[in-house]
Design a protein around this motif. Structure first.
Motif, mmCIF file in Angstrom:
data_model
loop_
_atom_site.group_PDB
_atom_site.id
_atom_site.type_symbol
_atom_site.label_atom_id
_atom_site.label_comp_id
_atom_site.label_asym_id
_atom_site.label_seq_id
_atom_site.Cartn_x
_atom_site.Cartn_y
_atom_site.Cartn_z
ATOM 1 N N CYS A 139 0.838 -1.204 0.000
ATOM 2 C CA CYS A 139 0.000 0.000 0.000
ATOM 3 C C CYS A 139 0.870 1.251 0.000
ATOM 4 O O CYS A 139 0.617 2.199 -0.741
ATOM 5 C CB CYS A 139 -0.917 -0.002 1.223
ATOM 6 S SG CYS A 139 -2.562 -0.653 0.908
ATOM 7 N N ALA A 140 1.888 1.253 0.847
ATOM 8 C CA ALA A 140 2.790 2.404 0.874
ATOM 9 C C ALA A 140 3.521 2.552 -0.459
ATOM 10 O O ALA A 140 3.805 3.669 -0.910
ATOM 11 C CB ALA A 140 3.792 2.253 2.017
ATOM 12 N N GLY A 141 3.793 1.436 -1.124
ATOM 13 C CA GLY A 141 4.500 1.481 -2.398
ATOM 14 C C GLY A 141 3.706 2.113 -3.517
ATOM 15 O O GLY A 141 4.287 2.591 -4.504
ATOM 16 N N ILE A 142 2.368 2.129 -3.400
ATOM 17 C CA ILE A 142 1.545 2.758 -4.432
ATOM 18 C C ILE A 142 1.834 4.255 -4.520
ATOM 19 O O ILE A 142 1.599 4.889 -5.552
ATOM 20 C CB ILE A 142 0.053 2.483 -4.160
ATOM 21 C CG1 ILE A 142 -0.229 0.991 -4.317
ATOM 22 C CG2 ILE A 142 -0.856 3.276 -5.094
ATOM 23 C CD1 ILE A 142 -1.635 0.589 -3.962
ATOM 24 N N THR A 196 -1.891 13.325 -3.641
ATOM 25 C CA THR A 196 -2.864 12.244 -3.785
ATOM 26 C C THR A 196 -2.318 10.882 -3.403
ATOM 27 O O THR A 196 -3.092 9.963 -3.127
ATOM 28 C CB THR A 196 -3.351 12.190 -5.242
ATOM 29 O OG1 THR A 196 -2.219 12.030 -6.110
ATOM 30 C CG2 THR A 196 -4.100 13.446 -5.617
ATOM 31 N N ALA A 197 -1.001 10.701 -3.402
ATOM 32 C CA ALA A 197 -0.428 9.401 -3.053
ATOM 33 C C ALA A 197 -0.286 9.203 -1.552
ATOM 34 O O ALA A 197 -0.122 8.074 -1.089
ATOM 35 C CB ALA A 197 0.931 9.235 -3.724
ATOM 36 N N ALA A 198 -0.369 10.274 -0.761
ATOM 37 C CA ALA A 198 -0.146 10.193 0.682
ATOM 38 C C ALA A 198 -1.127 9.268 1.406
ATOM 39 O O ALA A 198 -0.724 8.587 2.358
ATOM 40 C CB ALA A 198 -0.192 11.591 1.294
ATOM 41 N N PRO A 199 -2.430 9.214 1.019
ATOM 42 C CA PRO A 199 -3.332 8.301 1.727
ATOM 43 C C PRO A 199 -2.879 6.850 1.711
ATOM 44 O O PRO A 199 -3.165 6.090 2.646
ATOM 45 C CB PRO A 199 -4.660 8.468 0.970
ATOM 46 C CG PRO A 199 -4.587 9.835 0.398
ATOM 47 C CD PRO A 199 -3.161 10.058 0.061
ATOM 48 N N PHE A 200 -2.161 6.432 0.682
ATOM 49 C CA PHE A 200 -1.718 5.048 0.602
ATOM 50 C C PHE A 200 -0.600 4.761 1.605
ATOM 51 O O PHE A 200 -0.470 3.644 2.094
ATOM 52 C CB PHE A 200 -1.286 4.721 -0.826
ATOM 53 C CG PHE A 200 -2.409 4.833 -1.812
ATOM 54 C CD1 PHE A 200 -3.394 3.863 -1.891
ATOM 55 C CD2 PHE A 200 -2.498 5.937 -2.648
ATOM 56 C CE1 PHE A 200 -4.441 3.978 -2.781
ATOM 57 C CE2 PHE A 200 -3.551 6.058 -3.545
ATOM 58 C CZ PHE A 200 -4.525 5.080 -3.621
ATOM 59 N N VAL A 201 0.209 5.761 1.908
ATOM 60 C CA VAL A 201 1.197 5.611 2.971
ATOM 61 C C VAL A 201 0.491 5.443 4.314
ATOM 62 O O VAL A 201 0.883 4.616 5.152
ATOM 63 C CB VAL A 201 2.148 6.823 2.997
ATOM 64 C CG1 VAL A 201 3.148 6.714 4.151
ATOM 65 C CG2 VAL A 201 2.883 6.951 1.668
#
Length: 422
Positions: free
Chosen positions: A297-300, A371-376
């Protein structure tokens, strides 16, 4: 009334339930990205998407426990068509809505309908499955959810187009089609609940088990949190991958294929759930998959090519397939027998709490950090779930309890042994 008596009609009820769940979940999985795209066409930003996604879970957050109480002392089947009607109505009215406020309201109706369906369906599986069949039957039941999550995004991606400013019209069409798909599930809801099951259930004590007692049962809190983390990951993937795709120039049809690839991997996981449990055991399987899912998930958040993103989502989908069925079985076995539907409703309350808090937090995070921060954030949540899985396994080992043995049966064995020794 024995378990064997409850299961005399065979397992055709489970097949019909899986089929109905497939169509209901397909409608929801089709509607969720369509709602995001329609909100974008109406001028919504990342924070507004987070709010609309959170409202989907807001009404269910307050309705889950009362519905579980009702189901503990009555029939489960009536909740299913009622839920389908709410899902279909929420989808159709979201497609006709012309403001973000209206979209949020009808998204909440859709979420309430999904909750009604899931509480009724999970309670039927718990009530009509023997202890040795729960992992298998819950695993097969959740295949319906995965099939719906496979079909829905592909259908939404095929219908939604952003060319020539058509996104508002095509996303509305996708929502109307989702309403029709939900209505199809009504045809599979006949005779999913055995006639003898309610009578057997009414013979049990009618006293309500306090919520505090259910939550204090060993295994229930960890099962609720793991389910919350896994569902939050699935939910935010569905809602925010379109936003990530928009920023990275990935077409809606490709985003739909990526989401469906994740769902296909989840189906594959649940088809081999029983062999994996025999090979690794419940604790090791749950912990390993949550840990790997957190890393992926963090890698996304990384700007990887679409092909690499597809591989990551496939492995992530396989890992996320473990948490839901095992958390259902864990909660059912740990809860008092007369409050299993309420315990499942508490698990769903935790899910919906996550669906309210996680998207809202994701929206704020995306607005501040991209936009990528929620996956972290999701990655961190899943790592905490993996830690709880390890801790739960250690507690079971110290207590000398076998995690695969239903909790209600253990005291009876000890009392019988004491009587024999006496």
């Amino acid at each position: 009334m024995t378990v064997r008596t409850l299961q005399e009609p065979g397992r055709s009820w489970l097949l019909r339930l899986v089929i109905a769940f497939t169509f209901a979940q397909a409608a929801v999985s089709m509607a969720r990205p369509a709602v995001s795209y329609r909100a974008l066409s109406l001028g919504a930003e990342e924070r507004a998407i987070g709010v609309i996604t959170g409202v989907y879970a807001l009404l269910p957050l307050f309705a889950a426990v009362p519905l579980g109480r009702r189901t503990d002392h009555g029939r489960c089947a009536p909740l299913l068509p009622f839920g389908v009607v709410l899902i279909a109505g929420g989808c159709a009215l979201s497609g006709r809505a012309g403001s973000l406020t209206a979209m949020a309201a009808w998204s909440g109706v859709m979420g309430l309908g999904h909750l009604c369906f899931v509480i009724g369906a999970q309670s039927i599986v718990a009530r009509q499955s023997g202890p040795a069949e729960q992992d298998r039957n819950f695993g097969h039941f959740t295949i319906g959810a995965s099939l719906g999550q496979l079909i829905g995004p592909i259908a939404a991606g095929c219908l939604i187009s952003e060319r020539d400013g058509a996104m508002a019209r095509t996303s509305a069409l996708a929502l109307l089609v989702a309403a029709a798909v939900a209505a199809v599930s009504l045809g599979s809801l006949r005779r999913v609940e055995h006639r003898c099951a309610p009578a057997a259930h009414r013979a049990e004590p009618a006293a309500k088990v306090p919520v505090g007692r259910i939550l204090r049962a060993r295994g229930v809190p960890a099962g609720i949190f793991i389910s919350l983390a896994v569902l939050s990951a699935t939910d935010i993937l569905t809602a925010y991958l379109p936003v990530v795709g928009e920023h990275r120039g990935i077409a809606p049809a490709t985003v739909g294929l990526l989401l469906s690839l994740r769902a296909a991997a989840t189906i594959a996981c649940r088809l081999v759930m029983t062999p994996m449990l025999r090979l690794l055991g419940r604790t090791a399987l749950l912990t390993t998959t949550c840990l790997l899912a957190g890393v992926l998930c963090a890698g996304i958040a990384l700007p990887v090519p679409v092909a690499v993103l597809a591989v990551m989502l496939a492995v992530l989908g396989f890992c996320l397939g473990v948490g839901q069925p095992l958390s259902m079985t864990t909660v059912v076995r740990a809860a008092p027998p007369e409050a299993r539907s309420t315990a499942l409703a508490l698990r769903l309350t935790g899910n919906r709490l996550g669906q309210v808090a996680a998207p809202a937090s994701a929206g704020l995070t995306a607005g501040v950090a991209g936009t990528a921060a929620p996956f972290v954030m999701l990655g961190a949540l899943l790592l905490v779930a993996a830690g709880l899985g390890v801790r739960g396994g250690r507690q079971d080992g110290k207590a000398g309890a076998a995690p695969d043995v239903p909790a209600p049966l253990r005291p009876r064995r000890r009392r019988a042994t004491d009587r024999n020794r006496a």
